[in-house]
Design a protein around this motif. Sequence first.
Motif, PDB file in Angstrom:
ATOM      1  N   THR A  65      -2.495   6.025 -11.007  1.00  0.00           N
ATOM      2  CA  THR A  65      -1.214   6.539 -10.513  1.00  0.00           C
ATOM      3  C   THR A  65      -0.898   5.941  -9.136  1.00  0.00           C
ATOM      4  OG1 THR A  65      -1.472   8.587 -11.748  1.00  0.00           O
ATOM      5  CG2 THR A  65       0.044   8.631  -9.879  1.00  0.00           C
ATOM      6  N   GLN A  66      -1.900   5.882  -8.269  1.00  0.00           N
ATOM      7  CA  GLN A  66      -1.696   5.309  -6.938  1.00  0.00           C
ATOM      8  C   GLN A  66      -1.372   3.814  -7.033  1.00  0.00           C
ATOM      9  OE1 GLN A  66      -1.525   6.882  -3.857  1.00  0.00           O
ATOM     10  NE2 GLN A  66      -0.771   4.874  -3.274  1.00  0.00           N
ATOM     11  N   LYS A  67      -2.088   3.103  -7.906  1.00  0.00           N
ATOM     12  CA  LYS A  67      -1.861   1.661  -8.045  1.00  0.00           C
ATOM     13  C   LYS A  67      -0.480   1.382  -8.640  1.00  0.00           C
ATOM     14  CE  LYS A  67      -5.799   0.616  -6.321  1.00  0.00           C
ATOM     15  NZ  LYS A  67      -5.855   0.168  -4.946  1.00  0.00           N
ATOM     16  N   GLU A  68      -0.030   2.233  -9.553  1.00  0.00           N
ATOM     17  CA  GLU A  68       1.331   2.083 -10.090  1.00  0.00           C
ATOM     18  C   GLU A  68       2.356   2.260  -8.974  1.00  0.00           C
ATOM     19  OE1 GLU A  68       1.267   5.104 -13.119  1.00  0.00           O
ATOM     20  OE2 GLU A  68       0.748   3.665 -14.698  1.00  0.00           O
ATOM     21  N   HIS A  69       2.122   3.271  -8.138  1.00  0.00           N
ATOM     22  CA  HIS A  69       3.019   3.522  -6.999  1.00  0.00           C
ATOM     23  C   HIS A  69       3.007   2.318  -6.047  1.00  0.00           C
ATOM     24  CE1 HIS A  69       5.031   5.591  -3.710  1.00  0.00           C
ATOM     25  NE2 HIS A  69       4.044   5.221  -2.926  1.00  0.00           N
ATOM     26  N   ASP A  70       1.804   1.815  -5.749  1.00  0.00           N
ATOM     27  CA  ASP A  70       1.685   0.671  -4.839  1.00  0.00           C
ATOM     28  C   ASP A  70       2.414  -0.553  -5.404  1.00  0.00           C
ATOM     29  OD1 ASP A  70       0.113   2.316  -3.278  1.00  0.00           O
ATOM     30  OD2 ASP A  70      -1.784   1.311  -3.796  1.00  0.00           O
ATOM     31  N   GLU A  71       2.261  -0.773  -6.709  1.00  0.00           N
ATOM     32  CA  GLU A  71       2.920  -1.922  -7.326  1.00  0.00           C
ATOM     33  C   GLU A  71       4.436  -1.774  -7.273  1.00  0.00           C
ATOM     34  OE1 GLU A  71       3.358  -4.362 -11.530  1.00  0.00           O
ATOM     35  OE2 GLU A  71       2.099  -2.581 -11.495  1.00  0.00           O
ATOM     36  N   THR A  72       4.922  -0.598  -7.582  1.00  0.00           N
ATOM     37  CA  THR A  72       6.371  -0.355  -7.549  1.00  0.00           C
ATOM     38  C   THR A  72       6.925  -0.586  -6.141  1.00  0.00           C
ATOM     39  OG1 THR A  72       6.185   1.234  -9.348  1.00  0.00           O
ATOM     40  CG2 THR A  72       8.154   1.376  -7.982  1.00  0.00           C
ATOM     41  N   LYS A  73       6.194  -0.103  -5.162  1.00  0.00           N
ATOM     42  CA  LYS A  73       6.617  -0.266  -3.762  1.00  0.00           C
ATOM     43  C   LYS A  73       6.603  -1.749  -3.359  1.00  0.00           C
ATOM     44  CE  LYS A  73       5.360   1.561   0.783  1.00  0.00           C
ATOM     45  NZ  LYS A  73       4.410   2.401   1.518  1.00  0.00           N
ATOM     46  N   ALA A  74       5.531  -2.460  -3.722  1.00  0.00           N
ATOM     47  CA  ALA A  74       5.429  -3.886  -3.389  1.00  0.00           C
ATOM     48  C   ALA A  74       6.507  -4.685  -4.103  1.00  0.00           C
ATOM     49  CB  ALA A  74       4.038  -4.413  -3.757  1.00  0.00           C
ATOM     50  N   GLU A  75       6.785  -4.324  -5.345  1.00  0.00           N
ATOM     51  CA  GLU A  75       7.824  -5.029  -6.106  1.00  0.00           C
ATOM     52  C   GLU A  75       9.191  -4.838  -5.455  1.00  0.00           C
ATOM     53  OE1 GLU A  75       9.522  -5.274 -10.685  1.00  0.00           O
ATOM     54  OE2 GLU A  75       8.577  -3.419 -10.012  1.00  0.00           O
ATOM     55  N   ALA A  76       9.501  -3.612  -5.085  1.00  0.00           N
ATOM     56  CA  ALA A  76      10.798  -3.334  -4.449  1.00  0.00           C
ATOM     57  C   ALA A  76      10.925  -4.084  -3.132  1.00  0.00           C
ATOM     58  CB  ALA A  76      10.952  -1.831  -4.226  1.00  0.00           C
ATOM     59  N   SER A  77       9.856  -4.096  -2.360  1.00  0.00           N
ATOM     60  CA  SER A  77       9.885  -4.795  -1.077  1.00  0.00           C
ATOM     61  C   SER A  77      10.099  -6.297  -1.278  1.00  0.00           C
ATOM     62  CB  SER A  77       8.582  -4.532  -0.324  1.00  0.00           C
ATOM     63  OG  SER A  77       8.591  -5.176   0.917  1.00  0.00           O
ATOM     64  N   TYR A  78       9.313  -6.870  -2.195  1.00  0.00           N
ATOM     65  CA  TYR A  78       9.428  -8.309  -2.456  1.00  0.00           C
ATOM     66  C   TYR A  78      10.813  -8.667  -2.993  1.00  0.00           C
ATOM     67  CZ  TYR A  78       9.203 -12.585  -5.197  1.00  0.00           C
ATOM     68  OH  TYR A  78       9.492 -13.812  -5.749  1.00  0.00           O
ATOM     69  N   LYS A  79      11.251  -7.967  -4.012  1.00  0.00           N
ATOM     70  CA  LYS A  79      12.530  -8.313  -4.640  1.00  0.00           C
ATOM     71  C   LYS A  79      13.701  -8.082  -3.693  1.00  0.00           C
ATOM     72  CE  LYS A  79      11.144  -8.080  -9.430  1.00  0.00           C
ATOM     73  NZ  LYS A  79      11.329  -7.473 -10.752  1.00  0.00           N
ATOM     74  N   GLY A  80      13.599  -7.030  -2.883  1.00  0.00           N
ATOM     75  CA  GLY A  80      14.665  -6.786  -1.912  1.00  0.00           C
ATOM     76  C   GLY A  80      14.765  -7.908  -0.886  1.00  0.00           C
TER      77      GLY A  80
END
Length: 176
Positions: A65-80
């Motif tokens: 669950t934490q790693k999914e959250h981390d990935e989602t956050k990293a993806e949003a940061s990168y794509k933004g």
Amino acid sequence: AAEQVLEQAQAKLEQVKADELALGKAEAEQKALESKVKDLEQLEKLLKDHAKYSKELGKAAQVLTQKEHDETKAEASYKGKYGIFLLGQAGHLAQKLQEGIPCPVCGSLHHPQPAKLAENMPTEDEVKELEAAYDEAKKAHNLAQGDVNKWQDLVTKAKNEALEAAKDKFSCTFEV
């Protein structure tokens, strides 16, 4: 008197034979009980394994669950930031435009509305760092998913073995 001694001896012999038969039955019952105890100990081990694997599955699920959250956050940061970076490229090109000189993108000689520089535009290195962080977060998420799958397989295997042992050895069923 001899007949009485003989009758007593025969009675004792019958008693000894009865005792031997009872002893044989008791020994057979003892072996059967020892076998049941061994079967129960094996079932207990399977149930303890199931409990241990279930606990580890719970921990792995929390990590996932934490790693999914981390990935989602990293993806949003990168794509933004990547989107801002791409939009900013038009602003960089527009800064170099001169009236009467062809645009390197469309070839126009007139530039009535050149793109503006994006505010807070990240550098290419910043975008690459965010992309690398996103890739690492995806890898960590995939590893965590692998751990969850491994523990789930072990939980299922232990459950099935315990249920099968209960059914085979004790002719009973129960929920795990």
